[in-house]
Design an enzyme around this catalytic site. Structure first.
Site, PDB file in Angstrom:
ATOM      1  N   GLY A 219       0.810  -1.340   0.038  1.00  0.00           N
ATOM      2  CA  GLY A 219       0.042   0.047   0.161  1.00  0.00           C
ATOM      3  C   GLY A 219       0.788   1.288  -0.028  1.00  0.00           C
ATOM      4  N   GLU A 439       4.110 -36.046  -0.102  1.00  0.00           N
ATOM      5  CA  GLU A 439       3.299 -34.975   0.758  1.00  0.00           C
ATOM      6  C   GLU A 439       2.754 -35.636   2.251  1.00  0.00           C
ATOM      7  OE1 GLU A 439       3.217 -32.199  -0.195  1.00  0.00           O
ATOM      8  OE2 GLU A 439       3.751 -32.401  -2.275  1.00  0.00           O
TER       9      GLU A 439
HETATM   10  P1  ADP Z   1       2.726  -0.968  -3.111  1.00  0.00           P
HETATM   11  O1  ADP Z   1       2.758   0.411  -3.899  1.00  0.00           O
HETATM   12  O2  ADP Z   1       3.181  -0.857  -2.103  1.00  0.00           O
HETATM   13  O3  ADP Z   1       3.430  -2.110  -4.168  1.00  0.00           O
HETATM   14  P2  ADP Z   1       0.016  -0.536  -3.761  1.00  0.00           P
HETATM   15  O4  ADP Z   1      -0.190   0.476  -2.968  1.00  0.00           O
HETATM   16  O5  ADP Z   1       0.054  -0.275  -5.063  1.00  0.00           O
HETATM   17  O6  ADP Z   1       1.116  -1.231  -3.084  1.00  0.00           O
HETATM   18  O7  ADP Z   1      -1.192  -1.592  -3.405  1.00  0.00           O
HETATM   19  C1  ADP Z   1      -1.899  -2.269  -4.500  1.00  0.00           C
HETATM   20  C2  ADP Z   1      -3.373  -2.384  -4.251  1.00  0.00           C
HETATM   21  O8  ADP Z   1      -3.739  -3.254  -3.154  1.00  0.00           O
HETATM   22  C3  ADP Z   1      -3.989  -1.073  -3.753  1.00  0.00           C
HETATM   23  O9  ADP Z   1      -4.568  -0.209  -4.614  1.00  0.00           O
HETATM   24  C4  ADP Z   1      -5.172  -1.550  -2.671  1.00  0.00           C
HETATM   25  O10 ADP Z   1      -6.165  -1.723  -3.492  1.00  0.00           O
HETATM   26  C5  ADP Z   1      -4.621  -2.879  -2.070  1.00  0.00           C
HETATM   27  N1  ADP Z   1      -3.937  -2.545  -0.864  1.00  0.00           N
HETATM   28  C6  ADP Z   1      -2.320  -2.612  -0.745  1.00  0.00           C
HETATM   29  N2  ADP Z   1      -2.171  -2.333   0.522  1.00  0.00           N
HETATM   30  C7  ADP Z   1      -3.413  -1.896   1.101  1.00  0.00           C
HETATM   31  C8  ADP Z   1      -3.783  -1.394   2.423  1.00  0.00           C
HETATM   32  N3  ADP Z   1      -2.713  -1.348   3.370  1.00  0.00           N
HETATM   33  N4  ADP Z   1      -5.152  -0.986   2.605  1.00  0.00           N
HETATM   34  C9  ADP Z   1      -6.085  -1.317   1.873  1.00  0.00           C
HETATM   35  N5  ADP Z   1      -5.900  -1.488   0.646  1.00  0.00           N
HETATM   36  C10 ADP Z   1      -4.561  -2.025   0.274  1.00  0.00           C
HETATM   37 ZN    ZN Z   2       8.092 -31.273  -0.977  1.00  0.00          ZN
END
Ligand code: ADP
Ligand code: ZN
Ligand code: MG
Length: 626
Positions: A219, A439
């Site tokens: 996020g 497994e």
């Molecule tokens: P990063 O930039 O850290 O790789 P992003 O902000 O692009 O991650 O996250 C991608 C999507 O995942 C966001 O648009 C959101 O929908 C979801 N997401 C990621 N982290 C969160 C969070 N902490 N809370 C709510 N949604 C999240």
């Molecule tokens: Zn294995």
């Protein structure tokens, strides 16, 4: 390095290109055009030429650098040609030639410039540049016309996307969950942007750069947008990899451009994603000047960040990276990215909160228990959870349900964890049997060992690309610390599959390679990073800090050490893995009958889970202490 005075936008570097043009002209004048325009004189071998001279058949000779032309006396002919014919031959280095010619009374001279030479030369020097300029013009026209902003003329322009307040759906802190500490720190930044006067009045310096550090999908981008949304300021965003282009100087001019735009719209936020793409430590480059372009871009970024003073507009630079350890130290100095905010994977309550946010977008059935789902998804980042909710909704829609049910979530978790079910990959009976024993081996050892979680499911339905079968173990809580016994237990569990194959089939397949990789990595970490070896003591044998995120850190280089120490480490690692291997073998031998029972059932149903599995695994007997 003087980079400030680069032409903007930089392109077509005159000197390089003039040399290129001269080069092409030279080639054309000397090789290509003569062969097209030059007189067509039949060629003969040099030996024949000498023979003719010695026979006294040659009248006159013109010696050029690359060619000797000679005319025969009227009464002779070669191959039935007419009298007095002119032939050519390719000279070899022959100092005796003039003497020979003189002896035979042949008239000889150095060749004058070739007849067609001047035309060839002029054309050779004029045509290639014309072609070159034509191609150049073509690109420029394309750039200015249909090519739009991607064209050649615009390569120096910043590609930053701007989201202005109220334009798209506004992102706020309410859209982000599970990263409370990060939010708390960023609330302050929002305040700087909203009321900068309050801080500058008493002489406080508003921070310029904030670095968001965390694994992918947690996020970071979302948080940066939320800061802009909360403060109600424009949001410029660009990714570090977009700066680095094939033209030298483009990256730095893009940086300059981006900040020019931003200053006009201040207060605002500039967000640089993937900062590591440009901010890699310059010393880690290997060769000096190994990546000139990236270095220039980085320098430009640094000087822009130093450039805007406090009385200037309030531009706050947010940047994101998942590899903070490779950033150039210059980026982290005061006045630059001096604040770092950790955006880590969410813990249990955070996961539940994130699920709640994303579940608002879908219709949930009455039986859905988000807390239970959060419990079953340790290690999931925000993006994985968002993906999970969507998968569940897709599954519900596919089976024609009006709302998403808990079973959809269960299935979606398995999908996200182990990849999509591959119905098409069919194992033959022998393979199926091997995978089943493998497994069950994991499951048996896993249920005996400390620290490896409860076995929730065994399946021999292949999933995804890598796994033929899988054993799903779920920790009952989030774990942050593990002790030595638990790590050893994990290694033994990883080796359980292979050990089962050894015992049952007395042979080994290629299926265990991933298990072995992980087991060895763990053992090496125990010795070199966690100081768990009695022989080697509590020393860190890895160079530099431990990778920030255990599961994605690339193995660090080892510290420089003596040959004996290196050998001792190898011995210890091998010892840990081998001990765990023996433990696994013993555990399986001790429960051999139970293994048969479970495997037979597994081969029938292809998957065992829940109560049935728990009931079976409860019968596993611990290895008696001898
Ligand atoms: P990063 O930039 O850290 O790789 P992003 O902000 O692009 O991650 O996250 C991608 C999507 O995942 C966001 O648009 C959101 O929908 C979801 N997401 C990621 N982290 C969160 C969070 N902490 N809370 C709510 N949604 C999240
Ligand atoms: Zn294995
Ligand atoms: Mg991102």
């Amino acid at each position: 390095m003087a980079i400030k005075d680069k032409p903007n936008p930089p392109r077509f570097r005159p000197f390089n290109n003039i040399f290129l043009i001269l080069g092409i002209g030279f080639l054309a004048a000397n090789f290509i055009l003569p062969s097209i325009l030059g007189p067509q004189i039949p060629g003969v071998p040099y030996s024949l030429f000498i023979h003719q001279v010695q026979e006294g058949d040659v009248a006159r000779v013109q010696v050029g650098q690359n060619q000797i032309q000679f005319q025969l006396k009227p009464e002779t002919e070669i191959g039935g040609e007419d009298l007095g014919q002119v032939y050519s031959t390719t000279p070899i280095f022959d100092l005796g030639l003039p003497t020979l010619l003189e002896e035979k009374g042949v008239e000889f001279a150095a060749a004058p410039p070739p007849k067609n030479g001047w035309i060839g030369n002029v054309l050779g020097w004029v045509i290639p540049p014309l072609i070159f300029v034509g191609i150049w013009q073509f690109f420029i026209r394309r750039g200015a016309g249909g090519g739009g902003p991607q064209g050649m003329l615009s390569i120096g322009k910043s590609k930053a996307k701007v989201y202005v307040e109220g334009e798209a759906a506004k992102t706020t802190f309410a859209d982000v969950a599970g990263v409370e500490e990060a939010k708390t720190e960023l609330v302050e930044i929002v305040d700087f942007l909203k009321t900068p006067g309050r801080y500058t009045q008493i002489g406080a310096r508003i921070p310029k750069g904030v670095l968001l550090v965390g694994p992918p999908g947690t996020g970071k981008t979302l948080l940066a947008k939320a800061v802009a949304g909360e403060a109600g300021v424009p949001f410029f965003s660009i990714s570090g990899s977009e700066f680095v282009e094939m033209f030298v100087g483009v990256g730095s001019s893009r940086v300059r451009d981006l900040f020019e735009q931003a200053k006009k719209q201040a207060p605002c936020i500039v967000f640089i994603d993937e900062l590591d793409a440009i901010g890699k430590s310059r010393s880690s480059n290997g060769f000096y000047g190994g990546n000139d372009e990236r270095e220039q871009t980085l320098n430009q970024l640094l000087s822009e960040m130093d450039g805007f003073a406090a009385e200037d507009a309030t531009v706050i630079v947010l940047a994101a990276t998942n590899r903070p350890e490779i950033l150039d130290p210059a980026l982290l100095r005061p006045g630059r990215f001096d604040r770092q905010v950790l955006v880590d994977r969410p813990a249990l309550s955070g996961r539940e909160a994130i699920l709640k946010i994303h579940a608002q977008k879908v219709k949930l059935g009455d039986d859905v228990d988000l807390h239970a789902i959060a419990t079953r998804t340790p290690g999931f980042a925000g993006a994985d959870l968002a993906n999970l909710v969507n998968e569940a909704a897709l599954l519900a829609a596919r089976s024609g349900r009006p709302a998403v049910a808990q079973t959809d979530f269960s299935e979606a978790i398995e999908r996200v964890v182990a990849g999509l079910e591959k119905k098409s990959r069919v194992l033959n009976d022998k393979e199926k049997k091997i995978v089943a024993y493998h497994e069950v081996g994991h499951a048996l050892v896993g249920s005996l060992m400390p620290g490896s979680g409860r076995v929730e499911k065994i399946s021999i339905v292949s999933r995804g690309m890598a796994a033929l079968g899988y054993t799903l173990q779920l920790p009952t809580e989030d774990r942050f610390l593990m002790d030595e016994a638990e790590l050893r237990g994990q290694i033994a569990t990883l080796l359980g599959g292979r050990s089962a194959e050894e015992i049952v089939f007395n042979s080994i397949t290629t299926g265990a390679s991933n298990d072995l990789q992980r087991a060895t990595d763990l053992a090496e970490q125990m010795v070199t990073t966690f100081g768990m070896s009695k022989v080697l003591g509590p020393l860190a044998y890895q160079q530099g800090a431990r990778p920030m995120f255990l599961d994605q850190g690339m193995p660090n280089a080892r510290r420089s050490m003596s040959e004996e120490t290196a050998q001792a480490i190898d011995r210890e690692v091998k010892d840990i893995v081998e001990t765990a291997h023996q433990q696994a073998l013993e555990a399986i031998r001790h429960n051999r009958d139970l293994m048969e029972t479970i495997t037979t059932q597994l081969l029938e149903t292809e998957a065992l889970e829940g109560k049935t599995l728990h009931h079976l695994l409860d019968q596993v007997q611990a290895i008696p202490v001898t």
